[in-house]
Enzyme design. Structure first.
Site, mmCIF file in Angstrom:
data_model
loop_
_atom_site.group_PDB
_atom_site.id
_atom_site.type_symbol
_atom_site.label_atom_id
_atom_site.label_comp_id
_atom_site.label_asym_id
_atom_site.label_seq_id
_atom_site.Cartn_x
_atom_site.Cartn_y
_atom_site.Cartn_z
ATOM 1 N N GLU A 19 7.621 -2.859 -11.714
ATOM 2 C CA GLU A 19 6.683 -3.456 -10.767
ATOM 3 C C GLU A 19 5.240 -3.063 -11.079
ATOM 4 O OE1 GLU A 19 6.389 -1.070 -6.768
ATOM 5 O OE2 GLU A 19 8.511 -1.250 -7.307
ATOM 6 N N ASP A 20 5.043 -1.948 -11.797
ATOM 7 C CA ASP A 20 3.689 -1.515 -12.178
ATOM 8 C C ASP A 20 3.178 -2.213 -13.435
ATOM 9 O OD1 ASP A 20 3.518 0.189 -10.106
ATOM 10 O OD2 ASP A 20 3.801 2.043 -11.253
ATOM 11 N N ARG A 22 5.331 -4.364 -15.948
ATOM 12 C CA ARG A 22 6.128 -5.333 -16.713
ATOM 13 C C ARG A 22 5.303 -6.540 -17.157
ATOM 14 N NH1 ARG A 22 11.431 -5.916 -16.982
ATOM 15 N NH2 ARG A 22 11.782 -4.737 -15.067
ATOM 16 N N GLU A 83 16.621 7.603 -16.908
ATOM 17 C CA GLU A 83 16.262 7.239 -18.291
ATOM 18 C C GLU A 83 15.493 8.379 -18.954
ATOM 19 O OE1 GLU A 83 15.531 2.392 -18.311
ATOM 20 O OE2 GLU A 83 13.867 3.775 -18.503
#
Length: 1029
Positions: A19-20, A22, A83
């Site tokens: 959301e920051d 992409r 991740e």
């Protein structure tokens, strides 16, 4: 050989908060990476849940590097943090080669310390997580990742600049150095060759570099170039692989096509067209000055082709790389600022050849036992040439064993057309002279023990320019090694096929004959012609064969090269030999005279050992003869006047057992370089004077009856080797000292040497046999003793390194030699069969002496002192030697204390053992590995008691403690039935890490066993195992 590298699915794994970033920064970064050929993973297609999937975890493991884009909301996602934790775990384990953090609109310190807005996001997530261990794992990963040097968008002018810097860093790292496609990685032998070329290219360097890949046709030059292109093309925006340069360059339209191909790769306009060569060159040069390029020109064979495509090779942009593949080693490229490297592609080794052949010959890659021997024959035939291995493998695939037998027999005399087609390209580009030289080497000189210079002289006498040899070497058709010419077997077969096609059914009409059966038919059936230039008649049988030769050579008036071996001519006399001969090599020439009309004015090589002639030279002008060999000719009693053969450089009269006298004219042959009279045991009279200006080697070994050595009228600087061993009756003349250039001198004598012996200031090796007495020159006798190299005291032989004394009975003479002759330069001393009792203490002042060998010195009792430089001592058959004092001396040399305590400690474990046997075939005279190496012929019962760990057999183990010790090893070999040499290895294993401790060759006798000592000091042992520490 198949790749040993772990193949990865992706070069880069992108970790980011969608959301920051992409649709902005990450999308631009992903596009830039993929445009440069970097395989990049982005998780758009993966379904996201609460927990990270195994699929994604596997993807991280199957990537070479990771770029982590830290943004404001990154820490609000458990997915992102999982991740990150996996990425840092893989980095620690070495699975990921590189982790690159990017701080996008977030302060690195906030990420590292989890403070500020970034820390608040993590705190908000933490309230929802019950597993506090997981949260701590996230925090640790954030701290470690943020501590890695990365990129901060605040320090970059624009986002586009930041993206470019990240891409360049990835490209300049080692994560994508090797080919990314599986097909290239699986090519046999490719990886080791790629690694060599990669080092030569040095992509990281900012210079302009060219690598020339050279080698035989079919050896894999293009394959290597393509693999390199696949490996590194993503480092360059402008790149081009231009194939078949030689073929396309034959026409103007073809040259323009090459220019267009190059331009499409290096220009942004992919639709460029070129009308003229000049226009194309102008366009190319403009681009080369502006862009960093990777250009590969494949199959180039002259400089004009390079100029058409690259101009004068000047003005390349920094960082550019150019690769040429060519068969021609001499291809010259001159360009200012261009750094040029060469890589010659070698044939496949045995293991690689087997792998490649099986890949094409057997569908299952499993070889039936019945085919193993045939497979060996096929691989021997190919001699490591990849093209031949592939062609034969495909040809033999799924064939019966009988068809294999027939095919391999066929290959031995008929080159496969697919192999012939590739190899013949190089031949077709030769001049007429070069073709003739190539065919002479293929059909005559290959396998013939003849030096490079001899071949040059013979070819020149045949009317060929010997410079053609240099051209053939440059074009990869022949090679030169240790002054001999070499040619690949398949190139030789191609040359023989070319000659065979001159007259397939009529050998007598061909230019060259080498096959014994065909040559025999031509000679015995009188089918020769004036087309024959060279002939080899050499029976392959163990016993020589009878052949009828009388007038058959009369038809071969253009014969230049004649070689006859292992045949007996049972009729005679010989009526004719061609006068145009440049080389006559007839071992055991059976006739008692030369043909009456034989006047070979062009004869260069006369090689006639074991002949029946009483007078070995022709009674006419032989001005061209350069190399003469009449060795082992027992009917020769005198060498007559040779003034009519002024150009002789090599004269071999060895083993002429009945030779008594040599004419004075031989002593005046100014071009004679090497004169060999080895084993002429009845020779009495040499020339009265030697004045040869070119003589370098003179061998009189075994000439027992020589009454007088020739006078040396003038200083002879050229003579470097003189062997007078075995002649004790000859007294050297006062003029002997005029041989001032001598480097190696071997003398036998029972009398005093002339005073002029001290003029030989360049002697490096001296062997003295017998009761030789040195002249007591007053000046030398009064020289003071000195103890260092810096001493001003004169040394008689200041360059003497090796001294061998055989049968020396006088202690004073030995002391004189060691004290005054060579003390400051001597490195190796051997004393055989001497009555010496004690070696003089002055030996300790021979500061460069590293090897001492004593054999058969029955009265030797003690070696008192040796210099600190000593490394090797060998004592054989010295029965009076005091072992206790000898072993004490060894302790001093090795620097060990006189009373060694037992070894203590339990930290390390050591094994010492030979591989499978103490006798390994490692070749003659292997160099010892240990710093100290000693041998003495004694039994196991004589092993010194200071060896505090003992065991029978070839394995011993003991603890050595936490630090590396000094290790001295003694190996005892038992008595044998006969003398023989053996080589042995010693391996040491410490904590499972194995190293070679020692390897050497020893002689085992029949009267006693052998004790072998070797020692490695602490520093040496530590260095040996340094990699495993």
């Amino acid at each position: 050989m198949a790749s040993s590298h772990q193949l990865k699915n992706f070069d880069v794994f992108l970790s980011f908060r969608g959301e920051d970033t992409r649709r902005g920064f990450v999308s631009h970064l992903f596009k830039a990476l993929t445009q440069r050929g970097i395989q990049t993973f982005i998780d758009d297609n993966l379904h996201r849940g609460e927990n990270i999937s195994d699929e994604l975890l596997n993807t991280i493991e199957n990537s070479s590097a990771s770029i982590i884009v830290f943004s404001k909301k990154y820490a609000s996602s458990s997915w992102c943090l999982d991740e990150l934790a996996k990425i840092m775990e893989c980095s620690k384990q070495g699975i990921l080669k590189k982790v690159l953090p990017v701080f996008y609109q977030v302060d690195p310190s906030e990420v590292r310390k989890q403070t500020g807005d970034f820390g608040n996001e993590l705190a908000g997530l933490e309230k929802k997580i019950e597993d506090k261990t997981k949260v701590q794992r996230w925090r640790d990963a954030l701290s470690k990742a943020a501590s890695i040097s990365g990129w901060d968008d605040k320090n970059s002018c624009t986002e586009s600049e930041l993206v470019q810097k990240i891409v360049e860093e990835i490209l300049n790292s080692e994560i994508i150095q090797m080919p990314s496609n599986v097909a290239t990685m699986q090519l046999v032998g490719i990886n080791s060759r790629i690694e060599v070329v990669t080092k030569l290219l040095d992509i990281k360097s900012n210079d302009v570099r060219m690598v020339r890949i050279t080698g035989l046709g079919g050896i894999g030059k293009t394959t290597i170039a393509k693999a390199i292109y696949n490996s590194f093309s993503n480092h360059f925006k402008a790149k081009s692989f231009v194939e078949n340069v030689r073929e396309w360059s034959k026409t103007e339209r073809g040259k323009i096509h090459l220019q267009e191909t190059l331009l499409k790769g290096i220009s942004e306009d992919k639709n460029l067209s070129v009308d003229t060569i000049y226009e194309g060159s102008t366009m190319i040069n403009k681009i080369l000055r502006l862009k960093k390029v990777l250009i590969i020109l494949d199959d180039v064979d002259n400089a004009d082709q390079i100029e058409t495509l690259l101009g004068q090779c000047e003005g390349f942009a920094f960082g550019s790389r150019i690769i040429l593949t060519t068969r021609y080693k001499s291809l010259r490229v001159n360009g200012k600022g261009l750094s040029i490297r060469d890589y010659g592609v070698k044939e496949l080794d045995e293991y690689e050849a087997i792998e490649l052949f099986r890949k094409h010959a057997f569908l299952s890659n499993e070889v039936p036992k019945d085919y193993l021997e045939l497979e060996k024959q096929a691989i021997r035939y190919a001699k490591g040439l990849p093209l031949a291995l592939k062609v034969m493998g495909r040809d033999l695939c799924e064939q019966t064993i009988h068809e294999w037998n027939d095919a391999i027999d066929y290959y031995k005399t008929n080159l496969h057309e697919d192999i012939q087609k590739i190899l013949r390209r190089s031949y077709e580009g030769l001049t007429e002279d070069e073709k003739n030289i190539f065919l002479d080497i293929a059909c005559f000189f290959k396998g013939y023990d003849m030096s490079y210079n001899m071949i040059k002289d013979v070819l020149k006498a045949c009317g060929l320019n010997p410079y053609g040899i240099r051209k053939l070497i440059d074009k990869g058709l022949i090679d030169r090694y240790d002054n001999y010419l070499l040619m690949h077997d398949l190139l030789q077969q191609m040359g023989m096929d070319i000659v065979r096609q001159e007259a397939p059914q009529k050998p007598g009409e061909r230019s060259r004959l080498w096959c014994y059966e065909e040559a025999l038919d031509v000679v015995t059936e009188n089918m020769g012609s004036d087309k024959i230039r060279s002939l080899i008649l050499w029976s392959p049988t163990s016993e020589s064969e009878e052949v009828q030769i009388k007038a058959q050579f009369c038809k071969m008036e253009n014969l230049r090269l004649l070689l006859i071996r292992n045949v007996r001519c049972c009729n005679g006399p010989l009526e004719c030999l061609p006068n145009g001969l440049s080389l006559l090599d007839w071992r055991e020439y059976p006739f008692s005279s030369w043909p009456p009309n034989f006047f070979p004015k062009k004869l260069v090589v006369l090689n006639m050992p074991f002949i029946l002639l009483k007078e070995p030279v022709l009674k006419q002008n032989l001005v061209s003869v350069t190399y003469v060999n009449f060795s082992s000719c027992n009917l020769i009693t005198k060498i007559p006047d040779l003034s009519m053969t002024p150009n002789v450089t090599k004269l071999n009269l060895s083993y002429c057992h009945n030779l008594v006298e040599i004419d004075d004219s031989v002593g005046r042959l100014d071009k004679l370089e090497a004169w060999d009279l080895f084993g002429c045991k009845n020779l009495e009279t040499l020339p009265n004077w030697l004045t040869m200006k070119s003589l370098t080697s003179f061998n009189l070994y075994g000439c027992e009856r020589i009454k007088k050595f020739p006078n040396i009228l003038h200083e002879m600087k050229g003579v470097e080797y003189l062997n007078l061993k075995g002649n004790y009756t000859n007294k050297l003349p006062p003029s002997f000292g005029n041989l001032i250039g001598l480097k190696e001198l071997i003398i036998s004598s029972n009398s005093e040497l002339p005073g002029s012996i001290y003029n030989l200031q360049h002697i490096e090796r001296l062997e003295l046999n017998g009761e030789i007495i040195f002249p007591k020159n007053v000046e030398i006798d009064r020289q003071p003793m000195c103890a260092s190299i810096g001493c001003s005291s004169k040394n008689v032989f200041p360059m003497l390194k090796q001294l061998q004394l055989v049968g020396f009975y006088i202690d004073l003479e030995i002391q004189l030699i060691l004290n005054y002759c060579c003390r400051l330069s001597l490195e190796e001393l051997e004393i055989y069969k001497s009555k010496v009792v004690t070696l003089p203490e002055s030996m300790s002042r021979c500061e460069r002496l590293h090897t001492l060998i004593l054999r058969g010195c029955d009265e030797l009792r003690e070696i008192r002192r040796l210099p600190h430089s000593i490394e090797r001592v060998v004592v054989y058959c010295c029965r009076s030697l005091d072992l206790e004092s000898f072993f004490q001396l060894l302790l001093e040399i090795m620097g060990l204390p006189p009373n060694l305590p037992p070894c203590l400690g339990v930290t390390s474990h050591m094994l010492m053992f030979p591989h499978s046997s103490t006798m390994l075939p490692i070749g003659r005279n292997p160099f010892p590995l240990c710093e100290y190496n000693f041998e003495v012929d004694r039994d196991e019962y004589d092993i010194p008691n200071w060896f505090n760990h003992r065991r029978d057999g070839n394995l011993i183990s003991f603890s050595i403690g936490p630090e590396f010790p000094t290790i001295a090893l003694c190996i005892a070999f038992g008595i044998r039935d006969s003398y023989f040499d053996l080589q042995y290895y010693v391996f040491v294993s410490i904590n499972g890490s194995e190293r070679s401790f020692e390897r050497t060759e020893i002689e085992i006798g029949t009267n006693s066993g052998q004790l072998c000592f070797c020692c490695r000091p602490q520093s040496s042992l530590q260095e040996l195992f340094w990699e495993s520490c």
